[in-house]
Scaffold this active site. Structure first.
Site, PDB file in Angstrom:
ATOM      1  N   ASN A 135      13.324   8.280  -8.476  1.00  0.00           N
ATOM      2  CA  ASN A 135      13.778   7.573  -7.278  1.00  0.00           C
ATOM      3  C   ASN A 135      12.839   6.467  -6.830  1.00  0.00           C
ATOM      4  OD1 ASN A 135      12.355  10.211  -6.614  1.00  0.00           O
ATOM      5  ND2 ASN A 135      12.166   9.165  -4.646  1.00  0.00           N
ATOM      6  N   HIS A 165      15.239  12.188  -8.224  1.00  0.00           N
ATOM      7  CA  HIS A 165      16.472  12.634  -7.577  1.00  0.00           C
ATOM      8  C   HIS A 165      17.465  13.109  -8.642  1.00  0.00           C
ATOM      9  CE1 HIS A 165      14.958  11.237  -3.887  1.00  0.00           C
ATOM     10  NE2 HIS A 165      15.780  10.243  -3.615  1.00  0.00           N
ATOM     11  N   SER A 220      -3.681  -1.506   7.531  1.00  0.00           N
ATOM     12  CA  SER A 220      -4.025  -1.358   6.115  1.00  0.00           C
ATOM     13  C   SER A 220      -4.692  -2.608   5.546  1.00  0.00           C
ATOM     14  CB  SER A 220      -2.769  -1.054   5.286  1.00  0.00           C
ATOM     15  OG  SER A 220      -2.150   0.137   5.724  1.00  0.00           O
ATOM     16  N   THR A 232       0.812  -1.225   0.000  1.00  0.00           N
ATOM     17  CA  THR A 232       0.000   0.000   0.000  1.00  0.00           C
ATOM     18  C   THR A 232       0.844   1.273   0.000  1.00  0.00           C
ATOM     19  OG1 THR A 232      -0.158  -0.016   2.425  1.00  0.00           O
ATOM     20  CG2 THR A 232      -1.905  -1.146   1.196  1.00  0.00           C
ATOM     21  N   CYS A 268      18.380   4.832  -2.769  1.00  0.00           N
ATOM     22  CA  CYS A 268      17.937   5.424  -4.032  1.00  0.00           C
ATOM     23  C   CYS A 268      18.999   6.318  -4.662  1.00  0.00           C
ATOM     24  CB  CYS A 268      16.641   6.207  -3.816  1.00  0.00           C
ATOM     25  SG  CYS A 268      16.679   7.351  -2.418  1.00  0.00           S
ATOM     26  N   ARG A 286      17.758  17.733   0.546  1.00  0.00           N
ATOM     27  CA  ARG A 286      16.342  17.565   0.194  1.00  0.00           C
ATOM     28  C   ARG A 286      15.857  18.836  -0.486  1.00  0.00           C
ATOM     29  NH1 ARG A 286      14.427  12.708   0.143  1.00  0.00           N
ATOM     30  NH2 ARG A 286      14.756  12.288   2.360  1.00  0.00           N
TER      31      ARG A 286
END
Length: 340
Positions: A316, A243, A40, A11, A130, A236
């Site tokens: 990413n 990315h 979930s 999910t 990543c 960030r």
């Protein structure tokens, strides 16, 4: 004849992307189970034109399943990955838990496919960080030609790397800036991310670097060559997906920018778009949904001997996570399990 595949964390952003990519690449699946935590449980996820309901990770029996693609955090992985592996199901783990374990191969298929044969030591294969995944795809073919001594990389990492909460925070803060009565303070990140950049990803370490920066160093050494020196600054930025990295490379031997461009054009998983004109490069917005790692701005660095600069962009959630995991599954099937 196909494989019995489990997607754990189906999910989440990466789990859903894994399902999309398994479908897009027509992975040979005999049976597919999608798992989630109890909160979930029963949530529906899409797989091609099918809708599947999530099953309970806590009670799932992995016996008889071929591969489990894990897209959950390290704490959950620590509990459930060994159970899956012990049941004979090969775990492909997207968390950081096993990346630095000497008995667990850390794989980017375009770079170190031969490492796949080490999976049987623990029945676990690790997916890299990543930011590392896209960088090593670009570094490996150049390293094979001229031997890399040192890499200096600055990353511009999208908020999706921090999960759905990161995406929501950027969206909510961006809207709130235009509505002074609707203040959205930083929660997911340490400072405001909307219209800002934050030179801080993961926790700080004793030497002043962050864990994200340390990961890039350690993983590049494990995947490409332990002799390569790497220094990273991870930032960030207010981008939803994709990315970007500015990479400076110092080689042992001279490598002309034109030859580097041609080497990268032929490299697996790489797309070179490098025109010295307005718009002749790739930005993160343009890479979303694509399998490739895009390389632009290839040029000599005249300040050092045998230096080269390049710009590297990738989705990413795909190459940095879900795509690489599926590529590992394809490699495992092709080289080791041989059912599909």
């Amino acid at each position: 004849m196909g494989y019995r595949i489990v997607v754990v964390g189906a999910t989440g952003n990466v789990g859903r992307e894994m399902l999309n990519i398994l479908d897009e690449r027509e992975f040979p699946i005999e049976e597919l189970a999608v798992l989630a935590s109890r909160k979930s449980l029963g949530t529906e996820v899409s797989f091609g034109d099918k809708t599947l309901k999530t099953l309970d990770l806590d009670t799932f029996d992995f016996k008889g399943w071929d591969m489990a693609l894990f897209a959950v955090g390290s704490e959950a992985t620590k509990v459930y990955a060994p159970k899956a592996a012990a049941a004979g199901c090969v775990v492909i783990d997207n968390s950081s838990l096993y990346r630095y374990d000497a008995d667990v191969p850390l794989i980017v298929p375009e770079v170190n496919a031969d490492a796949i044969h080490g999976y049987s030591k623990k029945n676990i294969i690790a997916n890299p960080n990543c930011s590392t995944a896209q960088m090593v795809v670009a570094l490996k073919p150049l390293h094979d030609r001229a031997t890399i001594k040192r890499v200096v990389v600055s990353t511009y990492q999208s908020v999706s790397g921090a999960g759905k909460g990161g995406i929501d925070e950027l969206w909510d803060q961006t809207k709130s800036i235009y509505n002074p009565t609707d203040d959205k303070p930083a929660k997911q990140f340490t400072k405001q991310i909307a219209f800002n950049v934050i030179p801080h990803i993961d926790v700080f370490m004793e030497d002043g670097s962050t864990k994200e920066e340390w990961k890039m160093v350690a993983e590049t050494k494990k995947i490409v060559d332990k002799k390569i020196k790497v220094t990273a600054t991870c930032v960030r930025v207010p981008v939803f997906v994709g990315h970007s990295e500015a990479i400076n490379i110092e080689f042992e031997d001279h490598l002309d920018e034109d030859e580097a461009r041609e080497i990268l054009r032929e490299a697996p998983g790489v797309m070179v778009i490098d025109k010295r004109e307005d718009g002749g490069y790739v930005t993160p917005v343009e890479c979303v949904g694509d399998f490739a790692t895009f390389i632009s701005r290839i040029r000599q660095d005249s300040t050092i001997d045998n230096g080269l600069n390049l710009w590297c962009v990738s989705d990413n959630l795909r190459k940095g996570a879900a795509l690489n995991a599926v590529q590992i599954a394809e490699l495992l099937g092709r080289e080791c399990l041989k059912k599909g």
